[in-house]
Design a protein around this motif. Structure first.
Motif, PDB file in Angstrom:
ATOM      1  N   ALA A 104      -4.806 -11.066  -3.304  1.00 58.76           N
ATOM      2  CA  ALA A 104      -5.375  -9.763  -3.816  1.00 58.76           C
ATOM      3  C   ALA A 104      -6.898  -9.038  -3.447  1.00 58.76           C
ATOM      4  O   ALA A 104      -7.728  -7.931  -3.976  1.00 58.76           O
ATOM      5  CB  ALA A 104      -4.691  -9.212  -4.853  1.00 58.76           C
ATOM      6  N   TYR A 164      -9.659  -6.466  -1.717  1.00 61.38           N
ATOM      7  CA  TYR A 164      -9.683  -5.396  -0.987  1.00 61.38           C
ATOM      8  C   TYR A 164     -10.470  -6.018   0.217  1.00 61.38           C
ATOM      9  O   TYR A 164     -11.193  -5.710   0.303  1.00 61.38           O
ATOM     10  CB  TYR A 164     -10.047  -4.739  -1.925  1.00 61.38           C
ATOM     11  N   ASN A 206     -15.841  -6.246  -3.363  1.00 59.87           N
ATOM     12  CA  ASN A 206     -15.191  -6.889  -3.951  1.00 59.87           C
ATOM     13  C   ASN A 206     -15.913  -6.866  -5.127  1.00 59.87           C
ATOM     14  O   ASN A 206     -14.852  -7.077  -6.362  1.00 59.87           O
ATOM     15  CB  ASN A 206     -14.221  -7.533  -3.067  1.00 59.87           C
ATOM     16  N   GLN A 242      -0.073  -5.744  -4.720  1.00 54.94           N
ATOM     17  CA  GLN A 242      -1.320  -6.207  -5.413  1.00 54.94           C
ATOM     18  C   GLN A 242      -2.951  -5.940  -5.601  1.00 54.94           C
ATOM     19  O   GLN A 242      -3.144  -5.943  -6.406  1.00 54.94           O
ATOM     20  CB  GLN A 242      -0.924  -7.557  -4.863  1.00 54.94           C
ATOM     21  N   TYR A 243      -2.586  -4.625  -4.837  1.00 52.95           N
ATOM     22  CA  TYR A 243      -4.459  -4.003  -4.095  1.00 52.95           C
ATOM     23  C   TYR A 243      -4.040  -3.212  -5.871  1.00 52.95           C
ATOM     24  O   TYR A 243      -5.100  -3.436  -6.253  1.00 52.95           O
ATOM     25  CB  TYR A 243      -4.504  -3.259  -3.691  1.00 52.95           C
ATOM     26  N   TYR A 244      -2.754  -2.740  -6.253  1.00 49.68           N
ATOM     27  CA  TYR A 244      -2.914  -1.791  -7.369  1.00 49.68           C
ATOM     28  C   TYR A 244      -3.022  -2.762  -8.575  1.00 49.68           C
ATOM     29  O   TYR A 244      -3.667  -1.965  -9.786  1.00 49.68           O
ATOM     30  CB  TYR A 244      -2.107  -0.689  -6.736  1.00 49.68           C
ATOM     31  N   ILE A 301      -9.125   3.051  -2.669  1.00 56.91           N
ATOM     32  CA  ILE A 301      -8.388   1.860  -2.116  1.00 56.91           C
ATOM     33  C   ILE A 301      -7.224   2.624  -1.351  1.00 56.91           C
ATOM     34  O   ILE A 301      -7.312   1.984  -0.273  1.00 56.91           O
ATOM     35  CB  ILE A 301      -7.732   0.966  -3.409  1.00 56.91           C
ATOM     36  N   LEU A 335      -7.268   2.368   2.634  1.00 58.74           N
ATOM     37  CA  LEU A 335      -5.911   1.049   3.460  1.00 58.74           C
ATOM     38  C   LEU A 335      -5.135   2.394   4.326  1.00 58.74           C
ATOM     39  O   LEU A 335      -4.471   1.273   5.689  1.00 58.74           O
ATOM     40  CB  LEU A 335      -5.348   0.206   2.443  1.00 58.74           C
TER      41      LEU A 335
END
Lengths: 367, 309
Positions: A92, A94, A102, B200-202, B219, B223
């Protein structure tokens, strides 16, 4: 930071409301993870190990029980306030940020007294990157990195804010075999250097055994055994643990105890003083066999695999639950590959007997 | 690669599409360029055998034509106002829709309704909402719901779109209508983008105690940037071709009664030149093409810098 789980339970409600079948992912876990250790949560898929990890991280809420970090009860604390570092199975990272961005990201979120100056953040990020040996890749995007490098970035990002507990979800599953070996040593090294209590999840027993200070074996949401890897290997509490640990896997036979003797097939293979007469499962580790001309246990020899340091005898036995019985013997002991049968005597401490109903271990005295 | 022995088969299968494209796309483009370069061209005269001078007279004619600057100004103004507003609103609505669980499906359908509704019909409804019928008395005989709402909040009536209305009021009506009409498609695209963002980024952001606003700006937006770029570019292209929405509200005269063509657009200009001066229409179409091309290039250039893929 010591981590204590107390009667931790997670029940997922059923998807289909009519059938009402709930899934108990984690059932009444109680154990303590000592400070500064590397712990492997081990079990086949669906055993609740990831759920346990996510409950420790706070991303999932337990149905019951408590979680303590040190003496703090963190059960009700949201993820944001727990101060854990988490490395996801797919990392995960970014995708739109460079490696540096990151790693800096968690630091830029710090507020109040923890807030850092830009220079300080950069210093910390560089330190973290050095620790995982990616300080030369800082300007790259995640898509320009190999799996192993991404893995390291994910670890650096989790470490940079000095988490109280570091959690890794299947950290090696996306790496190829060679990188996996190398990376697991890295994880061990990084954990030693930082001294952060680290919990990782894996279904690969070899991985867990090789680097953990302690392993926690689970099955279908139930804790099976917890202990140092060698301890658990040498003293499995039940058939599942015995079967799950070890490569090649343990050989399991149907057997019986009669008059203090362990019977496999027709042969009395071992004295097991103090065990009542009953039908049992017998587990014999591959290294528990010693080829001897007059050994009490006879197997039909299929082939001999020479591996240099030691040899592997592939045999069959009518009472075996597996199609093949594998034994590992010292290559100094010569066995004629053309022979029909081979006789073994057994090392008593490599033989485990289990209750046929409960599959729990039945102990006997080893002389 | 196709085996050369079977190439004729490939051509055969492509033929229907190629033939249609040649007739309905390639030839018209070619013909537009031809007509734009023949000064004072009209189809009638062409058929009658009149020959035209070759030159850029049509383009000059367009630029000097009295209504052209109005058309250009209206078109650009509507574009510049509606694209940012509708994109921003669509983003907010998409994020909101994505983060609610109950009734999500239902609300998605509701927000998509304008897309499948006829724009002329919507225009008539909007016209009714903004309408004001002025009789002989001191007060209008009848007002639309917008003025009712204004009155409820203690404001004066505004003549939005009837005879004697002001330009800015007309533009407000058009912006509201165009934005409302443009929302569903943008919401759909952005919502699709949001739903394809890996959760999963969150989760990772939560573990790192990221404040909500930072999650959104650092984010979600990056994205979503490819989708945003797409929505903005297609929004501008659509905006430059604005025509039917104005006809929907103000009718074919493209303006309030007594102010004909005050809201005329490029496409309106082109449309009306067809039938009496195709040369001018073709030149205007090429000018519009040039504008859209340049704006799209700028968009692409900016989005390349801002999006991460």
């Amino acid at each position: 930071m010591k981590v204590v789980l107390q009667n931790l339970t997670k029940i997922f409600p059923s998807r289909n409301k009519k059938s009402g079948e709930e899934v108990v992912a984690v059932n009444d876990f109680t154990f303590e993870i000592p400070d500064g250790k590397l712990i492997g949560l081990l079990g086949p898929s669906g055993c609740g190990k990831s759920t346990t990890l996510y409950m420790i991280s706070g991303l999932q809420k337990p149905t019951g029980g408590k979680i303590f970090f040190g003496d703090d009860d963190v059960t009700e604390l949201p993820t944001e306030s727990r101060g854990v570092g988490l490395v996801f199975q797919n990392y995960a990272l970014y995708p739109h940020m460079t490696v540096k961005q990151n790693i800096l990201f968690p630091l830029q979120n710090l507020k109040g007294a923890d807030k850092m100056s830009k220079a300080e953040m950069l210093k910390r990020a560089t330190e973290a990157a050095k620790l995982v040996q990616i300080d030369n890749l800082m300007e790259r995007k995640p898509s320009e990195l190999s799996g192993g490098q991404q893995q390291r970035v994910a670890i650096a990002r989790a470490l940079v804010k000095m988490p109280r507990v570091l959690l890794l979800d299947e950290p090696l599953s996306n790496l190829d075999a060679r990188l996996r070996l190398q990376t697991r040593e890295e994880i061990r090294r990084i954990q030693r250097e930082t001294g952060i209590t680290t919990i990782f999840v894996t279904h690969d027993q070899e991985e867990a055994m090789s680097i953990s200070d302690m392993i926690v074996v689970m099955k279908l949401g139930v804790l099976q055994q917890i202990g140092a890897p060698q301890e658990v290997y040498d003293d499995p509490h039940n058939l599942f643990v015995a079967k799950f640990l070890g490569t090649p896997p343990i050989n399991v036979f149907e057997g019986a105890v009669s008059g203090g003797k362990l019977i496999i097939g027709e042969q009395a293979v071992l004295d097991v003083p103090g065990v009542a007469d009953q039908d049992v499962y017998v587990g014999i580790r591959p290294e528990g066999f010693i080829p001897e001309e007059n050994g009490p246990m006879t197997c039909n020899l299929s082939s001999v695999e020479v591996m240099g340091r030691d040899s592997s005898l592939v045999t069959t036995h009518t009472a075996s639950l597996n199609p093949l019985v594998r034994s590992i013997i010292d290559s100094d002991i010569k066995v004629d590959p053309a022979a029909e049968t081979v006789n073994f005597s057994l090392k008593p401490h490599k033989v485990f007997i289990f209750n046929k109903e409960t599959e729990d271990r039945i102990y006997f005295e080893v002389n | 690669m196709v085996d050369s022995k079977h190439q004729w088969k490939a051509w055969l299968y492509l033929a229907p599409a190629i033939v249609l494209l040649l007739i309905f796309t390639v030839w018209p483009i070619f013909n537009t360029i031809r007509m734009s370069l023949l000064e004072g061209y009209t189809t009638m005269q062409d058929v009658a055998g009149v020959s035209f001078n070759f030159g850029i007279g049509n383009f000059k004619n367009v630029l000097e034509y009295h209504g052209f600057i109005t058309c250009l100004k209206n078109t650009i103004l509507l574009c510049v106002l509606t694209v940012p507003i509708s994109t921003f609103l669509a983003l907010l609505i998409a994020v909101a829709l994505n983060s609610i669980k109950p009734l999500q499906r239902f609300l998605q359908t509701v927000f998509f309704m304008p897309y499948v509704t006829n724009s002329i019909a919507i225009g008539m409804v909007f016209a009714a909402m903004f309408n004001m019928i002025i009789g002989g008395g001191a007060r209008p005989d009848s007002v639309g719901i917008v003025n009712n709402v204004l009155e409820a909040f203690g404001f004066e009536y505004i003549n939005w779109m009837n005879a004697g209305s002001e330009y800015w009021a007309n533009i407000v009506v058009m912006v509201v209508y165009i934005v409302w009409n443009a929302l569903p498609f943008k919401i759909l695209i952005l919502l699709g983008g949001l739903q394809s963002v890996n959760k999963q980024y969150y989760e990772a952001a939560r573990v790192d105690s990221t404040p909500r606003w930072r999650v959104f700006t650092k984010i979600t937006i990056p994205l979503l940037s490819p989708m945003l770029a797409y929505v903005i570019i297609t929004g501008f292209i659509g905006g430059f071709k604005e025509y039917s929405s104005i006809v929907g509200i103000f009718g074919e005269k493209m303006g309030p009664v007594g102010q004909q063509y005050s809201l005329d657009t490029m496409v309106g200009f082109i449309y009306r030149a067809i039938g009496n001066n195709e040369g001018r229409a073709s030149a205007a179409a090429l000018i519009l093409f040039g504008i859209i091309f340049i704006v799209t290039m700028i968009n692409l250039y900016v989005s390349k810098k801002k999006t991460h893929y």
